[in-house]
Design an enzyme around this catalytic site. Structure first.
Site, PDB file in Angstrom:
ATOM      1  N   ASP A  39       0.848  -1.183   0.000  1.00  0.00           N
ATOM      2  CA  ASP A  39       0.000   0.000   0.000  1.00  0.00           C
ATOM      3  C   ASP A  39       0.891   1.243   0.000  1.00  0.00           C
ATOM      4  O   ASP A  39       1.909   1.305   0.688  1.00  0.00           O
ATOM      5  CB  ASP A  39      -0.914   0.002   1.233  1.00  0.00           C
ATOM      6  CG  ASP A  39      -2.050   1.002   1.096  1.00  0.00           C
ATOM      7  OD1 ASP A  39      -3.210   0.567   0.931  1.00  0.00           O
ATOM      8  OD2 ASP A  39      -1.776   2.224   1.138  1.00  0.00           O
ATOM      9  N   ILE A  40       0.489   2.247  -0.745  1.00  0.00           N
ATOM     10  CA  ILE A  40       1.286   3.480  -0.873  1.00  0.00           C
ATOM     11  C   ILE A  40       1.279   4.292   0.428  1.00  0.00           C
ATOM     12  O   ILE A  40       2.179   5.104   0.655  1.00  0.00           O
ATOM     13  CB  ILE A  40       0.756   4.311  -2.065  1.00  0.00           C
ATOM     14  CG1 ILE A  40       1.826   5.225  -2.620  1.00  0.00           C
ATOM     15  CG2 ILE A  40      -0.502   5.075  -1.694  1.00  0.00           C
ATOM     16  CD1 ILE A  40       1.466   5.823  -3.976  1.00  0.00           C
ATOM     17  N   ASN A  97     -12.937  -3.294   2.295  1.00  0.00           N
ATOM     18  CA  ASN A  97     -13.994  -2.280   2.318  1.00  0.00           C
ATOM     19  C   ASN A  97     -14.880  -2.467   1.094  1.00  0.00           C
ATOM     20  O   ASN A  97     -14.392  -2.759  -0.001  1.00  0.00           O
ATOM     21  CB  ASN A  97     -13.381  -0.883   2.316  1.00  0.00           C
ATOM     22  CG  ASN A  97     -12.644  -0.580   3.608  1.00  0.00           C
ATOM     23  OD1 ASN A  97     -13.129  -0.916   4.688  1.00  0.00           O
ATOM     24  ND2 ASN A  97     -11.480   0.031   3.506  1.00  0.00           N
ATOM     25  N   GLU A 105     -12.356   3.404  -1.348  1.00  0.00           N
ATOM     26  CA  GLU A 105     -11.930   4.527  -2.195  1.00  0.00           C
ATOM     27  C   GLU A 105     -11.564   4.103  -3.615  1.00  0.00           C
ATOM     28  O   GLU A 105     -11.627   4.927  -4.523  1.00  0.00           O
ATOM     29  CB  GLU A 105     -10.737   5.246  -1.554  1.00  0.00           C
ATOM     30  CG  GLU A 105     -11.147   6.033  -0.310  1.00  0.00           C
ATOM     31  CD  GLU A 105     -10.087   7.001   0.166  1.00  0.00           C
ATOM     32  OE1 GLU A 105      -8.909   6.785  -0.156  1.00  0.00           O
ATOM     33  OE2 GLU A 105     -10.461   7.959   0.858  1.00  0.00           O
ATOM     34  N   VAL A 106     -11.121   2.863  -3.768  1.00  0.00           N
ATOM     35  CA  VAL A 106     -10.722   2.412  -5.104  1.00  0.00           C
ATOM     36  C   VAL A 106     -11.725   1.341  -5.561  1.00  0.00           C
ATOM     37  O   VAL A 106     -11.888   0.310  -4.898  1.00  0.00           O
ATOM     38  CB  VAL A 106      -9.285   1.843  -5.098  1.00  0.00           C
ATOM     39  CG1 VAL A 106      -8.898   1.364  -6.494  1.00  0.00           C
ATOM     40  CG2 VAL A 106      -8.295   2.888  -4.594  1.00  0.00           C
ATOM     41  N   HIS A 110     -10.196  -5.116  -3.410  1.00  0.00           N
ATOM     42  CA  HIS A 110      -8.875  -5.328  -2.807  1.00  0.00           C
ATOM     43  C   HIS A 110      -9.052  -5.767  -1.369  1.00  0.00           C
ATOM     44  O   HIS A 110      -9.949  -5.303  -0.676  1.00  0.00           O
ATOM     45  CB  HIS A 110      -8.014  -4.074  -2.881  1.00  0.00           C
ATOM     46  CG  HIS A 110      -8.692  -2.807  -2.465  1.00  0.00           C
ATOM     47  ND1 HIS A 110      -9.631  -2.170  -3.250  1.00  0.00           N
ATOM     48  CD2 HIS A 110      -8.589  -2.060  -1.335  1.00  0.00           C
ATOM     49  CE1 HIS A 110     -10.063  -1.086  -2.631  1.00  0.00           C
ATOM     50  NE2 HIS A 110      -9.459  -1.001  -1.458  1.00  0.00           N
ATOM     51  N   HIS A 112      -7.018  -5.717   2.146  1.00  0.00           N
ATOM     52  CA  HIS A 112      -5.857  -5.190   2.872  1.00  0.00           C
ATOM     53  C   HIS A 112      -5.323  -6.301   3.774  1.00  0.00           C
ATOM     54  O   HIS A 112      -6.097  -6.942   4.498  1.00  0.00           O
ATOM     55  CB  HIS A 112      -6.271  -4.023   3.779  1.00  0.00           C
ATOM     56  CG  HIS A 112      -6.803  -2.820   3.063  1.00  0.00           C
ATOM     57  ND1 HIS A 112      -6.063  -1.672   2.857  1.00  0.00           N
ATOM     58  CD2 HIS A 112      -8.029  -2.563   2.529  1.00  0.00           C
ATOM     59  CE1 HIS A 112      -6.806  -0.768   2.232  1.00  0.00           C
ATOM     60  NE2 HIS A 112      -8.004  -1.285   2.024  1.00  0.00           N
TER      61      HIS A 112
HETATM   62  P1  5GP Z   1      -9.843   1.499   0.329  1.00  0.00           P
HETATM   63  O1  5GP Z   1     -10.180   2.695   1.178  1.00  0.00           O
HETATM   64  O2  5GP Z   1     -10.434   1.602  -1.055  1.00  0.00           O
HETATM   65  O3  5GP Z   1     -10.180   0.205   1.011  1.00  0.00           O
HETATM   66  O4  5GP Z   1      -8.273   1.468   0.196  1.00  0.00           O
HETATM   67  C1  5GP Z   1      -7.559   1.959  -0.897  1.00  0.00           C
HETATM   68  C2  5GP Z   1      -6.106   1.823  -0.549  1.00  0.00           C
HETATM   69  O5  5GP Z   1      -5.369   2.005  -1.734  1.00  0.00           O
HETATM   70  C3  5GP Z   1      -5.603   2.863   0.464  1.00  0.00           C
HETATM   71  O6  5GP Z   1      -5.041   2.189   1.578  1.00  0.00           O
HETATM   72  C4  5GP Z   1      -4.558   3.648  -0.336  1.00  0.00           C
HETATM   73  O7  5GP Z   1      -3.448   4.016   0.435  1.00  0.00           O
HETATM   74  C5  5GP Z   1      -4.175   2.680  -1.446  1.00  0.00           C
HETATM   75  N1  5GP Z   1      -3.751   3.332  -2.680  1.00  0.00           N
HETATM   76  C6  5GP Z   1      -4.394   4.339  -3.327  1.00  0.00           C
HETATM   77  N2  5GP Z   1      -3.723   4.668  -4.455  1.00  0.00           N
HETATM   78  C7  5GP Z   1      -2.650   3.831  -4.504  1.00  0.00           C
HETATM   79  C8  5GP Z   1      -1.587   3.684  -5.444  1.00  0.00           C
HETATM   80  O8  5GP Z   1      -1.488   4.381  -6.460  1.00  0.00           O
HETATM   81  N3  5GP Z   1      -0.660   2.718  -5.176  1.00  0.00           N
HETATM   82  C9  5GP Z   1      -0.743   1.916  -4.062  1.00  0.00           C
HETATM   83  N4  5GP Z   1       0.225   1.008  -3.906  1.00  0.00           N
HETATM   84  N5  5GP Z   1      -1.734   2.036  -3.167  1.00  0.00           N
HETATM   85  C10 5GP Z   1      -2.676   2.981  -3.382  1.00  0.00           C
END
Ligand code: 5GP
Length: 125
Positions: A39-40, A97, A105-106, A110, A112
């Site tokens: 994760d970034i 999520n 958010e994405v 995915h 985690h």
């Molecule tokens: P969500 O809130 O959708 O469950 O988590 C999205 C995750 O994607 C977040 O933890 C965020 O840090 C990670 N993320 C967003 N953009 C990028 C990216 O460009 N590269 C990587 N490696 N992680 C990302």
């Protein structure tokens, strides 16, 4: 911004771009079914995202529409990564999520994978 995970798959989402190699990532594992990368913005010493290679928005989309092979391949990949990272004995946490209330958010499914320290009880604010 949280996404509406009931919308159709958007192939411009950031993980779709990562899967196509358009955006770099720190890959820890890849096979026919899944890609795992750091994760970034890590929230634990080990914070890895595992994503299926298929175009699924959320757990709902994936569990409802993916083939048995895709589901088995993805679930096995998550377990494989946790094992490979040495997290089985100390323990780890998985989180997926899904949709607005979860703050997904994405819009590409995915999971985690958190570990590398005692994570404490799961907290809901
Ligand atoms: P969500 O809130 O959708 O469950 O988590 C999205 C995750 O994607 C977040 O933890 C965020 O840090 C990670 N993320 C967003 N953009 C990028 C990216 O460009 N590269 C990587 N490696 N992680 C990302």
């Amino acid at each position: 911004m949280p996404v509406d995970a009931t919308l159709p798959y958007d192939d411009q989402n950031i993980f779709a771009k990562i899967l196509r190699g358009e955006i770099p990532n720190r890959t820890v594992y890849e096979d026919e079914w899944a890609l795992a990368f750091h994760d970034i913005n890590p929230q634990a010493p080990i914070h890895i995202l595992v994503i299926p290679k298929g175009t699924y928005v959320s757990w709902d989309d994936f569990s409802g529409k993916a083939s048995e092979a895709e589901i088995a391949g993805f679930i096995r990949a998550v377990g494989h990564v946790a094992r490979e990272q040495g997290l089985v004995a100390p323990g780890y946490r998985l989180l997926a999520n899904a949709g607005i209330d979860s703050h997904q958010e994405v819009p590409h499914l995915h999971v985690h994978l958190f570990g590398g320290k005692a994570l404490g009880p799961m907290l809901m604010r």
